[in-house]
Scaffold this active site. Structure first.
Site, PDB file in Angstrom:
ATOM      1  N   GLU A 152     -24.103 -61.182  19.741  1.00  0.00           N
ATOM      2  CA  GLU A 152     -23.411 -61.371  18.466  1.00  0.00           C
ATOM      3  C   GLU A 152     -21.943 -61.703  18.740  1.00  0.00           C
ATOM      4  OE1 GLU A 152     -25.402 -59.245  15.023  1.00  0.00           O
ATOM      5  OE2 GLU A 152     -24.261 -57.691  16.035  1.00  0.00           O
ATOM      6  N   GLU A 195     -18.796 -53.614  15.458  1.00  0.00           N
ATOM      7  CA  GLU A 195     -17.968 -52.772  14.581  1.00  0.00           C
ATOM      8  C   GLU A 195     -17.767 -51.389  15.205  1.00  0.00           C
ATOM      9  OE1 GLU A 195     -20.258 -53.471  11.015  1.00  0.00           O
ATOM     10  OE2 GLU A 195     -19.638 -55.561  11.145  1.00  0.00           O
ATOM     11  N   ASN A 218     -29.455 -55.646   9.496  1.00  0.00           N
ATOM     12  CA  ASN A 218     -28.497 -54.552   9.666  1.00  0.00           C
ATOM     13  C   ASN A 218     -27.820 -54.332   8.320  1.00  0.00           C
ATOM     14  OD1 ASN A 218     -26.416 -52.819  10.280  1.00  0.00           O
ATOM     15  ND2 ASN A 218     -25.233 -54.310  11.458  1.00  0.00           N
ATOM     16  N   GLY A 255     -20.147 -61.674   9.919  1.00  0.00           N
ATOM     17  CA  GLY A 255     -19.605 -61.446   8.582  1.00  0.00           C
ATOM     18  C   GLY A 255     -18.536 -62.442   8.172  1.00  0.00           C
ATOM     19  N   SER A 311     -23.735 -64.399  11.025  1.00  0.00           N
ATOM     20  CA  SER A 311     -23.838 -65.302   9.873  1.00  0.00           C
ATOM     21  C   SER A 311     -25.125 -66.133   9.863  1.00  0.00           C
ATOM     22  CB  SER A 311     -22.603 -66.211   9.782  1.00  0.00           C
ATOM     23  OG  SER A 311     -21.432 -65.422   9.607  1.00  0.00           O
ATOM     24  N   LYS A 315     -25.726 -52.201   7.534  1.00  0.00           N
ATOM     25  CA  LYS A 315     -24.374 -51.634   7.666  1.00  0.00           C
ATOM     26  C   LYS A 315     -24.231 -50.457   6.689  1.00  0.00           C
ATOM     27  CE  LYS A 315     -22.642 -56.127   8.987  1.00  0.00           C
ATOM     28  NZ  LYS A 315     -21.498 -56.756   9.596  1.00  0.00           N
ATOM     29  N   HIS A 369     -22.901 -52.047  18.401  1.00  0.00           N
ATOM     30  CA  HIS A 369     -22.535 -53.098  17.434  1.00  0.00           C
ATOM     31  C   HIS A 369     -21.030 -53.327  17.538  1.00  0.00           C
ATOM     32  CE1 HIS A 369     -21.740 -55.174  13.670  1.00  0.00           C
ATOM     33  NE2 HIS A 369     -23.007 -55.540  13.693  1.00  0.00           N
TER      34      HIS A 369
HETATM   35  C1  PEP Z   1     -24.306 -57.963  11.875  1.00  0.00           C
HETATM   36  O1  PEP Z   1     -23.896 -57.123  11.097  1.00  0.00           O
HETATM   37  O2  PEP Z   1     -24.792 -57.621  12.961  1.00  0.00           O
HETATM   38  C2  PEP Z   1     -24.216 -59.374  11.501  1.00  0.00           C
HETATM   39  C3  PEP Z   1     -24.652 -60.292  12.346  1.00  0.00           C
HETATM   40  O3  PEP Z   1     -23.667 -59.643  10.264  1.00  0.00           O
HETATM   41  P1  PEP Z   1     -23.677 -61.068   9.491  1.00  0.00           P
HETATM   42  O4  PEP Z   1     -25.091 -61.596   9.540  1.00  0.00           O
HETATM   43  O5  PEP Z   1     -23.234 -60.736   8.108  1.00  0.00           O
HETATM   44  O6  PEP Z   1     -22.741 -61.975  10.213  1.00  0.00           O
END
Ligand code: PEP
Length: 252
Positions: free
Chosen positions: A167, A97, A9, A173, A212, A11, A95
């Site tokens: 997630e 966010e 992703n 993040g 992460s 972003k 997501h």
């Molecule tokens: C994401 O953006 O869906 C995500 C899991 O980010 P990260 O791997 O940076 O935690």
């Protein structure tokens, strides 16, 4: 043996030149018959160009969001048909966010999944609890509500055409990864919840873990029985960090 998916992703990152370099490096590092499904979810302005860049590779391209509307006076939105027109085959929906920053409810997310399926796109439906919810002991209730909204909207047969991405919001993040066992416990709950409705679909649904994931922890996560791959944010922005995760996926 199950086949793992590793999805990046991006972003709101990238540029035409930077994306070209990234895709070329990822493609060069993946063998043509790599035993892993790789996808990248890119900002809307880069969809068509990324589809072209990946044309001779096995990398699938997806959007990061889709409108519930087909067309019309919805300034700033991108329809499923437009995403398909760009040649992409998948889209993220829900997501964290988007749920947090744009107030998307589980019902709105389910409607987006329906719009995606209606255009022939595979929706990757993101679900997960906040730190506050985990500490309050409501993780299972939170993900159950998010999944139920999808089943209510699409039916279990519609859910079977989606990919789920668990997630935990506190792991996205932040550099804090759920331990493989913490992630597995929630994945097993999700699978058993779906299997209670339809055992075959519960057994076959692809459930990715996101939060992460890095080259150093991917193998352990992908070794868990109910983790079918990863949705990767930060570590998908460089081939150096993304390729080791793809390799872990190949060996899972
Ligand atoms: C994401 O953006 O869906 C995500 C899991 O980010 P990260 O791997 O940076 O935690």
């Amino acid at each position: 043996m199950r086949r793992v998916m590793v999805a990046g992703n991006w972003k709101m990152h990238g540029s035409f030149a930077g994306n070209r370099q990234l895709v070329e490096e990822i493609s060069a590092g993946l063998s043509a018959d790599a035993a892993v499904d790789v996808a990248v979810f890119v900002p809307a302005p880069y969809l068509a160009a990324t589809v072209e860049l990946t044309a001779n590779s096995a990398i699938a391209v997806g959007a990061q969001d889709v409108s519930v509307h087909e067309q019309g006076a919805f300034t700033g939105e991108t329809s499923g048909a437009m995403i398909t027109d760009c040649g992409a085959t998948m889209t993220l929906v829900g997501h964290s966010e988007r749920r947090t920053l744009h107030g998307e409810s589980s019902e709105a997310v389910a409607r987006k999944a329906e719009a995606a399926l209606g255009c022939g796109l595979t929706p990757v439906v993101c679900i997960g609890e906040t730190l506050e919810q985990r500490e309050a002991g409501t993780t299972e209730a939170v993900v159950a509500e998010q999944i139920d909204a999808v089943i209510d909207q699409l039916g279990i047969a519609g859910l079977a055409r989606c990919v789920l991405a668990y997630e935990p919001v506190w792991a996205i993040g932040t550099g804090v990864t759920a331990s493989p066992q913490q992630a597995q416990d929630v994945h097993a709950f999700i699978r058993s919840k779906i299997a209670a409705v339809d055992a075959t679909i519960g057994g076959q649904l692809r459930i990715l873990y996101g939060g992460s994931v890095k080259g150093s922890n991917a193998s352990e996560l992908f070794a868990m029985a109910d983790i079918d791959g990863g949705l990767i944010g930060g570590a998908s922005l460089s081939a150096e960090n993304f390729l080791p995760i793809c390799r872990a996926g190949e060996q899972a």
